[in-house]
Design a protein around this motif. Structure first.
Motif, PDB file in Angstrom:
ATOM      1  N   VAL A   1      90.346  46.062   4.440  1.00  0.00           N
ATOM      2  CA  VAL A   1      90.108  45.561   5.886  1.00  0.00           C
ATOM      3  C   VAL A   1      90.082  44.101   5.958  1.00  0.00           C
ATOM      4  O   VAL A   1      89.867  43.206   4.956  1.00  0.00           O
ATOM      5  CB  VAL A   1      88.650  46.089   6.139  1.00  0.00           C
ATOM      6  N   LYS A   2      90.596  43.443   7.048  1.00  0.00           N
ATOM      7  CA  LYS A   2      90.638  42.146   7.338  1.00  0.00           C
ATOM      8  C   LYS A   2      89.531  41.313   7.754  1.00  0.00           C
ATOM      9  O   LYS A   2      89.149  40.438   7.310  1.00  0.00           O
ATOM     10  CB  LYS A   2      91.857  41.904   8.399  1.00  0.00           C
ATOM     11  N   SER A   3      88.677  42.119   8.800  1.00  0.00           N
ATOM     12  CA  SER A   3      87.307  41.502   8.917  1.00  0.00           C
ATOM     13  C   SER A   3      86.418  42.571   9.504  1.00  0.00           C
ATOM     14  O   SER A   3      86.840  43.880   9.541  1.00  0.00           O
ATOM     15  CB  SER A   3      87.518  40.404  10.289  1.00  0.00           C
ATOM     16  N   ILE A   4      85.215  42.312   9.623  1.00  0.00           N
ATOM     17  CA  ILE A   4      83.926  43.210   9.865  1.00  0.00           C
ATOM     18  C   ILE A   4      83.193  42.607  10.980  1.00  0.00           C
ATOM     19  O   ILE A   4      82.947  41.566  10.945  1.00  0.00           O
ATOM     20  CB  ILE A   4      83.534  43.366   8.562  1.00  0.00           C
ATOM     21  N   ARG A   5      82.734  43.438  11.945  1.00  0.00           N
ATOM     22  CA  ARG A   5      81.749  43.068  12.611  1.00  0.00           C
ATOM     23  C   ARG A   5      80.418  43.749  12.427  1.00  0.00           C
ATOM     24  O   ARG A   5      80.694  44.953  12.109  1.00  0.00           O
ATOM     25  CB  ARG A   5      82.137  43.230  14.331  1.00  0.00           C
ATOM     26  N   ILE A   6      79.382  43.474  12.568  1.00  0.00           N
ATOM     27  CA  ILE A   6      78.165  44.299  12.303  1.00  0.00           C
ATOM     28  C   ILE A   6      76.917  43.965  13.290  1.00  0.00           C
ATOM     29  O   ILE A   6      76.882  42.634  13.811  1.00  0.00           O
ATOM     30  CB  ILE A   6      77.412  43.863  10.968  1.00  0.00           C
ATOM     31  N   HIS A   7      76.553  45.065  13.962  1.00  0.00           N
ATOM     32  CA  HIS A   7      75.560  44.598  14.877  1.00  0.00           C
ATOM     33  C   HIS A   7      74.562  45.681  15.056  1.00  0.00           C
ATOM     34  O   HIS A   7      74.739  46.845  14.773  1.00  0.00           O
ATOM     35  CB  HIS A   7      75.941  44.289  16.285  1.00  0.00           C
ATOM     36  N   PRO A   8      73.036  45.412  14.957  1.00  0.00           N
ATOM     37  CA  PRO A   8      72.177  46.338  15.051  1.00  0.00           C
ATOM     38  C   PRO A   8      72.135  47.289  16.481  1.00  0.00           C
ATOM     39  O   PRO A   8      72.794  46.683  17.271  1.00  0.00           O
ATOM     40  CB  PRO A   8      70.923  45.600  14.817  1.00  0.00           C
ATOM     41  N   THR A   9      71.644  48.339  16.236  1.00  0.00           N
ATOM     42  CA  THR A   9      71.614  49.301  17.436  1.00  0.00           C
ATOM     43  C   THR A   9      70.542  48.431  18.459  1.00  0.00           C
ATOM     44  O   THR A   9      69.506  48.641  18.225  1.00  0.00           O
ATOM     45  CB  THR A   9      71.044  50.752  17.111  1.00  0.00           C
ATOM     46  N   VAL A  10      71.091  48.500  19.589  1.00  0.00           N
ATOM     47  CA  VAL A  10      70.332  47.897  20.608  1.00  0.00           C
ATOM     48  C   VAL A  10      70.271  48.836  21.883  1.00  0.00           C
ATOM     49  O   VAL A  10      71.043  49.467  21.875  1.00  0.00           O
ATOM     50  CB  VAL A  10      70.863  46.405  21.213  1.00  0.00           C
ATOM     51  N   ILE A  11      69.078  49.240  22.551  1.00  0.00           N
ATOM     52  CA  ILE A  11      68.939  50.243  23.471  1.00  0.00           C
ATOM     53  C   ILE A  11      69.367  49.573  24.845  1.00  0.00           C
ATOM     54  O   ILE A  11      68.684  48.599  25.391  1.00  0.00           O
ATOM     55  CB  ILE A  11      67.534  50.709  23.559  1.00  0.00           C
ATOM     56  N   LEU A  12      70.283  49.919  25.558  1.00  0.00           N
ATOM     57  CA  LEU A  12      70.794  49.333  26.751  1.00  0.00           C
ATOM     58  C   LEU A  12      70.619  50.329  27.866  1.00  0.00           C
ATOM     59  O   LEU A  12      70.270  51.706  27.683  1.00  0.00           O
ATOM     60  CB  LEU A  12      72.410  49.456  26.981  1.00  0.00           C
ATOM     61  N   LYS A  13      70.136  49.977  29.056  1.00  0.00           N
ATOM     62  CA  LYS A  13      69.831  50.511  30.332  1.00  0.00           C
ATOM     63  C   LYS A  13      70.876  51.715  30.504  1.00  0.00           C
ATOM     64  O   LYS A  13      72.115  51.367  30.521  1.00  0.00           O
ATOM     65  CB  LYS A  13      69.685  49.845  31.523  1.00  0.00           C
ATOM     66  N   ASN A  14      70.293  52.947  30.749  1.00  0.00           N
ATOM     67  CA  ASN A  14      71.434  54.036  31.419  1.00  0.00           C
ATOM     68  C   ASN A  14      72.324  54.569  30.227  1.00  0.00           C
ATOM     69  O   ASN A  14      73.414  55.160  30.468  1.00  0.00           O
ATOM     70  CB  ASN A  14      72.258  53.576  32.750  1.00  0.00           C
ATOM     71  N   SER A  15      71.883  54.124  28.819  1.00  0.00           N
ATOM     72  CA  SER A  15      72.323  55.047  27.656  1.00  0.00           C
ATOM     73  C   SER A  15      71.670  56.157  27.436  1.00  0.00           C
ATOM     74  O   SER A  15      70.309  56.177  27.735  1.00  0.00           O
ATOM     75  CB  SER A  15      72.395  53.923  26.661  1.00  0.00           C
ATOM     76  N   LYS A  16      72.113  57.122  26.631  1.00  0.00           N
ATOM     77  CA  LYS A  16      71.373  58.209  26.168  1.00  0.00           C
ATOM     78  C   LYS A  16      70.138  57.723  25.356  1.00  0.00           C
ATOM     79  O   LYS A  16      69.153  58.386  25.309  1.00  0.00           O
ATOM     80  CB  LYS A  16      72.433  59.053  25.356  1.00  0.00           C
ATOM     81  N   LEU A  17      70.497  56.582  24.575  1.00  0.00           N
ATOM     82  CA  LEU A  17      69.501  56.187  23.789  1.00  0.00           C
ATOM     83  C   LEU A  17      68.253  55.794  24.420  1.00  0.00           C
ATOM     84  O   LEU A  17      66.940  55.987  24.014  1.00  0.00           O
ATOM     85  CB  LEU A  17      69.923  55.000  22.868  1.00  0.00           C
ATOM     86  N   GLU A  18      68.263  55.416  25.482  1.00  0.00           N
ATOM     87  CA  GLU A  18      67.160  54.934  26.218  1.00  0.00           C
ATOM     88  C   GLU A  18      66.376  56.206  26.622  1.00  0.00           C
ATOM     89  O   GLU A  18      64.807  56.099  26.632  1.00  0.00           O
ATOM     90  CB  GLU A  18      67.894  54.350  27.641  1.00  0.00           C
ATOM     91  N   ILE A  19      67.198  57.253  27.091  1.00  0.00           N
ATOM     92  CA  ILE A  19      66.286  58.545  27.024  1.00  0.00           C
ATOM     93  C   ILE A  19      65.583  58.786  25.954  1.00  0.00           C
ATOM     94  O   ILE A  19      64.504  59.341  25.913  1.00  0.00           O
ATOM     95  CB  ILE A  19      67.234  59.334  27.904  1.00  0.00           C
ATOM     96  N   MET A  20      66.299  58.814  24.789  1.00  0.00           N
ATOM     97  CA  MET A  20      65.700  59.258  23.597  1.00  0.00           C
ATOM     98  C   MET A  20      64.329  58.511  23.400  1.00  0.00           C
ATOM     99  O   MET A  20      63.314  58.663  22.825  1.00  0.00           O
ATOM    100  CB  MET A  20      66.465  59.171  22.510  1.00  0.00           C
ATOM    101  N   PHE A  21      64.721  56.951  23.530  1.00  0.00           N
ATOM    102  CA  PHE A  21      63.441  55.902  23.300  1.00  0.00           C
ATOM    103  C   PHE A  21      62.272  56.217  24.022  1.00  0.00           C
ATOM    104  O   PHE A  21      61.002  56.331  23.359  1.00  0.00           O
ATOM    105  CB  PHE A  21      64.040  54.734  23.482  1.00  0.00           C
TER     106      PHE A  21
ATOM    107  N   LYS B   1      85.602  38.667   5.286  1.00  0.00           N
ATOM    108  CA  LYS B   1      84.834  38.038   6.298  1.00  0.00           C
ATOM    109  C   LYS B   1      84.234  38.880   7.343  1.00  0.00           C
ATOM    110  O   LYS B   1      84.783  39.742   8.028  1.00  0.00           O
ATOM    111  CB  LYS B   1      85.781  37.025   6.986  1.00  0.00           C
ATOM    112  N   VAL B   2      82.742  38.574   7.492  1.00  0.00           N
ATOM    113  CA  VAL B   2      82.072  39.326   8.818  1.00  0.00           C
ATOM    114  C   VAL B   2      82.091  38.187   9.697  1.00  0.00           C
ATOM    115  O   VAL B   2      81.642  37.017   9.738  1.00  0.00           O
ATOM    116  CB  VAL B   2      80.704  39.598   8.219  1.00  0.00           C
TER     117      VAL B   2
END
Length: 333
Positions: free
Chosen positions: A184-204, A234-235
């Protein structure tokens, strides 16, 4: 390394066969519609006028499963971008897509265009995590995509997420370990953030999902970055990128405007703790990381034997050591 200039083109949810539990590109970008020719040209010219002369930018398509779009729609965007390249206004094409949408047939189409980088949204190397996140792919799709990209000598990047439903500390760390073995040439990492109108918002709101704390997310992302960068990869991005009023669409979770700075601060802290009895000389360009975000590491730095110099290399007890080898000496778990 010279700076790369990117012209981002957002095509929200285009080509997405499923909507992941964490995803709402409308909330993340504030963009509601797919860009037409007029909008494409306006965006291109706005960035070109901002960039230095002769910067040769890349055109990058984001927010979509690019190769999941209908072929005529995908070709519309590819032909527009290729025209800019043919007229020496841009240098190459990049896009993000989902692993199951990387096939031999689609790569044969892409070969007709100046594609120089593809980011695949892997998120996790665990099938139960992918299923819980409503990802459209399986781990087998990931390996098939990687194999095709490597066989066709196409540079690729990987996007990983932490704290997804059904994931764990060890699963996220193991995903970083697996990534470190890839081409792999590069990597991005981000934590799960709960956004409005996402399924995760309902689960939360139902109590079915509990997000990571910011401290946990920073510590985990730091360890993942140490593992990956100890192999010379590289991240390039840490944390979800939100601008202006889109920040108001965060319902809960470890969002921070300076998440990347927090992670780099944590890595510097880990280095200082590991080598607290050693004399370590650090490139001056990294001094801000060692001081830390809002001077978080200043007390630790003042009580260390760390010095800074204008060279690109590190010195451990007056002996040259690479950044990669330095990271390898930090305890992983």
């Amino acid at each position: 390394m010279s700076r790369e200039y990117i012209i981002p083109i957002f095509i929200p949810h285009a080509g997405c066969k499923k909507i992941c539990v964490f995803c709402n590109e409308y909330s993340a970008t504030g963009i509601k519609t797919k860009p037409d020719i007029k909008k494409l040209d306006e965006t291109f010219e706005r960035y070109i006028n901002y960039f230095p002369e002769n910067s040769q930018p890349y055109i990058a398509f984001y927010g979509a499963t690019f190769t999941g779009m209908k072929e005529d729609e995908m070709l519309f965007y590819l032909k527009w971008a290729q025209d800019k390249i043919n007229n020496y206004k841009a240098f190459g094409i990049r896009f993000s897509t989902s692993p199951e949408e990387i096939t031999s047939e689609k790569i044969n189409i892409l070969k007709n265009y100046s594609i120089n980088f593809i980011e695949i949204g892997v998120q996790s190397f665990y099938d139960n995590v992918l299923k819980a996140a409503n990802r459209p792919h399986t781990l087998n799709d990931v390996w098939t995509a990687i194999d095709l990209l490597e066989k066709n000598n196409i540079n690729y990047g990987i996007h990983l997420m932490t704290g997804l439903p059904k994931s764990s500390y060890n699963k996220d760390i193991n995903s970083a370990i697996i990534t470190s073995f890839l081409k792999v040439k590069s990597i991005r990492i981000h934590p799960t953030v709960i956004l409005k109108n996402s399924k995760l918002e309902i689960m939360f709101k139902k109590g079915e999902y509990v997000p990571e704390t910011l401290d946990t997310a920073v510590e985990k992302a730091a360890k993942m970055t140490e593992i990956i960068e100890s192999t010379g990869k590289k991240v390039i991005r840490l944390g979800i990128c939100l601008y202006g009023k889109e920040r108001d669409n965060v319902v809960a979770g470890p969002y921070h405007d300076s998440f990347g700075d927090l992670v780099r601060t944590k890595i510097a802290e880990n280095i200082m703790i590991t080598f607290k009895k050693e004399r370590l000389t650090v490139p001056l360009k990294l001094k801000s990381n060692f001081i830390g975000f809002k001077r978080k590491n200043s007390h630790l730095l003042e009580n260390s034997k760390i010095e800074f110099h204008n060279e690109e290399y590190f010195l451990l007890n007056n002996t040259k050591i690479t950044y990669e080898d330095l990271l390898k000496k930090i305890e992983i778990l």
